[in-house]
Design an enzyme around this catalytic site. Sequence first.
Site, PDB file in Angstrom:
ATOM      1  N   TRP A 235     -92.925   2.439 -64.235  1.00 21.38           N
ATOM      2  CA  TRP A 235     -92.190   3.589 -64.752  1.00 21.38           C
ATOM      3  C   TRP A 235     -92.649   4.025 -66.141  1.00 21.38           C
ATOM      4  CZ3 TRP A 235     -90.462   0.603 -60.917  1.00 21.38           C
ATOM      5  CH2 TRP A 235     -89.809   1.230 -59.859  1.00 21.38           C
ATOM      6  N   CYS A 271     -89.617   6.368 -57.524  1.00 23.64           N
ATOM      7  CA  CYS A 271     -88.652   6.486 -56.427  1.00 23.64           C
ATOM      8  C   CYS A 271     -89.053   7.504 -55.364  1.00 23.64           C
ATOM      9  CB  CYS A 271     -87.258   6.781 -56.966  1.00 23.64           C
ATOM     10  SG  CYS A 271     -87.029   8.427 -57.658  1.00 23.64           S
ATOM     11  N   HIS A 330     -82.649  10.460 -58.413  1.00 29.90           N
ATOM     12  CA  HIS A 330     -83.125   9.269 -57.711  1.00 29.90           C
ATOM     13  C   HIS A 330     -83.270   9.624 -56.236  1.00 29.90           C
ATOM     14  CE1 HIS A 330     -84.020   5.271 -56.565  1.00 29.90           C
ATOM     15  NE2 HIS A 330     -82.877   5.058 -55.936  1.00 29.90           N
ATOM     16  N   ASP A 353     -82.556   2.596 -49.281  1.00 28.28           N
ATOM     17  CA  ASP A 353     -83.219   2.826 -50.569  1.00 28.28           C
ATOM     18  C   ASP A 353     -84.311   1.781 -50.784  1.00 28.28           C
ATOM     19  OD1 ASP A 353     -83.978   3.424 -53.121  1.00 28.28           O
ATOM     20  OD2 ASP A 353     -81.964   3.510 -53.951  1.00 28.28           O
ATOM     21  N   ASN A 393     -70.849   8.118 -57.368  1.00 31.33           N
ATOM     22  CA  ASN A 393     -69.440   8.346 -57.704  1.00 31.33           C
ATOM     23  C   ASN A 393     -68.932   7.527 -58.879  1.00 31.33           C
ATOM     24  OD1 ASN A 393     -67.319   9.985 -57.106  1.00 31.33           O
ATOM     25  ND2 ASN A 393     -66.746   8.982 -55.202  1.00 31.33           N
ATOM     26  N   ASP A 395     -67.883   6.384 -62.645  1.00 30.82           N
ATOM     27  CA  ASP A 395     -67.478   7.021 -63.896  1.00 30.82           C
ATOM     28  C   ASP A 395     -68.422   6.551 -64.999  1.00 30.82           C
ATOM     29  OD1 ASP A 395     -65.418   8.295 -62.649  1.00 30.82           O
ATOM     30  OD2 ASP A 395     -63.821   7.045 -63.488  1.00 30.82           O
ATOM     31  N   GLU A 442     -65.396  17.052 -56.560  1.00 30.96           N
ATOM     32  CA  GLU A 442     -65.073  16.476 -57.864  1.00 30.96           C
ATOM     33  C   GLU A 442     -63.831  17.157 -58.430  1.00 30.96           C
ATOM     34  OE1 GLU A 442     -66.092  13.952 -59.269  1.00 30.96           O
ATOM     35  OE2 GLU A 442     -68.144  13.502 -58.661  1.00 30.96           O
ATOM     36  N   GLU A 447     -60.638  12.931 -54.069  1.00 30.22           N
ATOM     37  CA  GLU A 447     -61.785  12.244 -54.690  1.00 30.22           C
ATOM     38  C   GLU A 447     -61.312  11.101 -55.571  1.00 30.22           C
ATOM     39  OE1 GLU A 447     -64.551  11.184 -57.811  1.00 30.22           O
ATOM     40  OE2 GLU A 447     -62.771  12.433 -58.150  1.00 30.22           O
ATOM     41  N   ILE A 475     -74.210  22.207 -75.010  1.00 28.77           N
ATOM     42  CA  ILE A 475     -75.631  22.417 -75.289  1.00 28.77           C
ATOM     43  C   ILE A 475     -76.193  23.371 -74.247  1.00 28.77           C
ATOM     44  CG2 ILE A 475     -77.885  21.329 -75.612  1.00 28.77           C
ATOM     45  CD1 ILE A 475     -76.401  18.693 -76.167  1.00 28.77           C
ATOM     46  N   TYR A 513     -87.616   9.800 -66.375  1.00 26.10           N
ATOM     47  CA  TYR A 513     -86.525  10.331 -65.567  1.00 26.10           C
ATOM     48  C   TYR A 513     -85.458   9.287 -65.264  1.00 26.10           C
ATOM     49  CZ  TYR A 513     -87.980   8.010 -61.229  1.00 26.10           C
ATOM     50  OH  TYR A 513     -88.269   7.078 -60.273  1.00 26.10           O
TER      51      TYR A 513
END
Length: 682
Positions: A235, A271, A330, A353, A393, A395, A442, A447, A475, A513
């Site tokens: 990476w 990835c 990803h 994955d 999902n 937080d 969301e 949810e 921003i 990334y």
Amino acid sequence: MSYCNVNILSVDMRCRENNSAHRTWEIDLERLIVRRGQSFSISVLLSQRLRGCNLGLDLHVGKREEVVISVKKEKCSASDWWFTERYACNEVLLTLYSPADAIIGPYRLAVTLSGPDGRVLDTKAMTKFHLLYNPWCKDDVVYLPDENWIQEYVMNENGIIYMGTWNNITSRRWNFGQFEDNIMDICFEILDYSNEALRDFKKDLCQRADPVYVSRIITAMVNCNRDRGLLEGCWEEPYTDGKAPYRWTGSVDILRRWSESCAKPVKYGQCWVFSGLAVTVLRCLGIPTRPITNYESAHDTDGNLSLDILLNENMEVVKERRSDSTWNFHCWVESWMRRLDLPQGNDGWQVLDPTPQELSDGTFRCGPCPVRAIKEGNLDVKYDAPFVFAEVNADVIHWIVRKNGERQKIKVCEDCIGRNISTKSIFGNRREDITLQYKYPEGSKKEREVYEKAKRAIRDESPDRQEQTQVVVNIKHEKLVFGADAELVVEVTNQGQKTADISLSLAAEAQTYNCIRLGVLQKETKQISVQANQVHKEVVRVPYKDYVKYISGQQNIKLTTLLQAQGVTKPIMAVCKLAPIMPKIKVDIDGKICRRRRSSCSISFTNPLKVPLRGGVFTVEGAGLLASTKVKVNGEIAPGHQVSAKLNFQPMRCGIRKLLVDFFSDGLRDMKGNATLNVRKF
């Protein structure tokens, strides 16, 4: 006429006829490749008409014939191989029926002629054929009821992998090439080199009937961590002893390099490359598969379904031994199958994955995990549901670590993770957003209920909600074309009724990334006053000459703002990521394109930089068109000057094809172009 004089003269596998019926003609027409759960026919030529004798069929599977199957003359159960006979003089037409749960892989067929007493009179040397999964067969667990889906997720050799950032989505064409020469053989070679096969080949062989097992093996073998897998991940620059991940345009070259090197890992991948390889292998084996991109993807290392991002007082990320992180994007894959190993409701798309992130049963892999289980927060299903749930999902909790070691929670974001989850549509080259397949909207009550349910499953408390403040920071920015200066605008809004005195800290840095920090671009702290109900704007400019030191491919500029307003107990934070857009390569096809006839294409682009480019190389490839081919650019390319190259090629297969082009030089990298061709027979 004595039966003793009858001999087997030849066995005709009728490859062209069978391969066409089984939709494997793209792989090969000279050897038999069929799909399970669907009949196929072979012809046996005898020295004379068969009277009083019997034909028998045996199947041998494995390098040392670890599995031997006797083909029955009538169907006794759904798991049986069986056959029927039809006679025409001294020729016998045999129709073989394979079970829909048969072992996939190379088989050897032995035809035996025996007398009424069972004595073997003649045996024809074993003939090879290959058996694949069958998404057209209703009894196969990979069955797909929609032909449009099958054409996209099994038969399409070209695709799109999405990249960039959630608010600036870019795409990359990928040559999956699953039907190119020898790719099928390499796919079975990958299975043979797995740890499971090397440990107990017969046990592994018998489990290859199950796509859950096989997809889990492939997920592990695409990366080379702890096994003899395909690709080594890297990476960070430099990539001098291998090929930079952003230079790959397809899977075929990687697969062939690995096979030709006797299973030594190819360097290097990230990835999207791991994802592209997995799509190639799984589609080739007959498992419907599609690449998926998740934006703002969480890597939850401690399994608590939340990301703890630690910053010191200089706004630098504090790295612990195993730190949580958020990736700009990803890539993984989804494969379609029925989950007979799970309760009802878990069929359909399964997350797989192959990027080496966390261990699963002692191996770097992830899945298959039902997408439906993720949406409902059912974390007790196989495989790796908590990790996948967090990816889409979790937080995000930001903390300030004071000099005395005290931690202060400054921001909780419940809707930052899992944005714009994307895949290519089956109806053309447009993006399909599948976020709602992974989670409820969301901010919705449902949810949050699912999130709380998942947190209870791992026995962890939910983070505190973010307190509301009267000072808000945002921003904004325009798209950044590589070579131009970056400009970001920080807007501080005072929604209160009194003037706000604020300490505003700004830090711009270059990062990969997946959040590996490359270097600091700018850093400053200033004192500002914002009148009541007014907006204060700060412009942050990052010159090209500064960011080009770090950014060449999938890196980006990250701007973090932290402000402390008088009367507000917690600092207020905002983060923005800006990924430069690379120029496009123009690809023109010259004239009509016909199979096995010489064709040509023209490749060109204009140097947009203010500096010359040196060491330029175009790399061109396309499934059914040509293998990966390099075209070097002589001399340097002056600023504002156009460079062009012409390439001759000879298409080998008809149909709609994609020609993919990559350009690499000392100053411009990760430039891509493509063209669509219709290859005709004549």
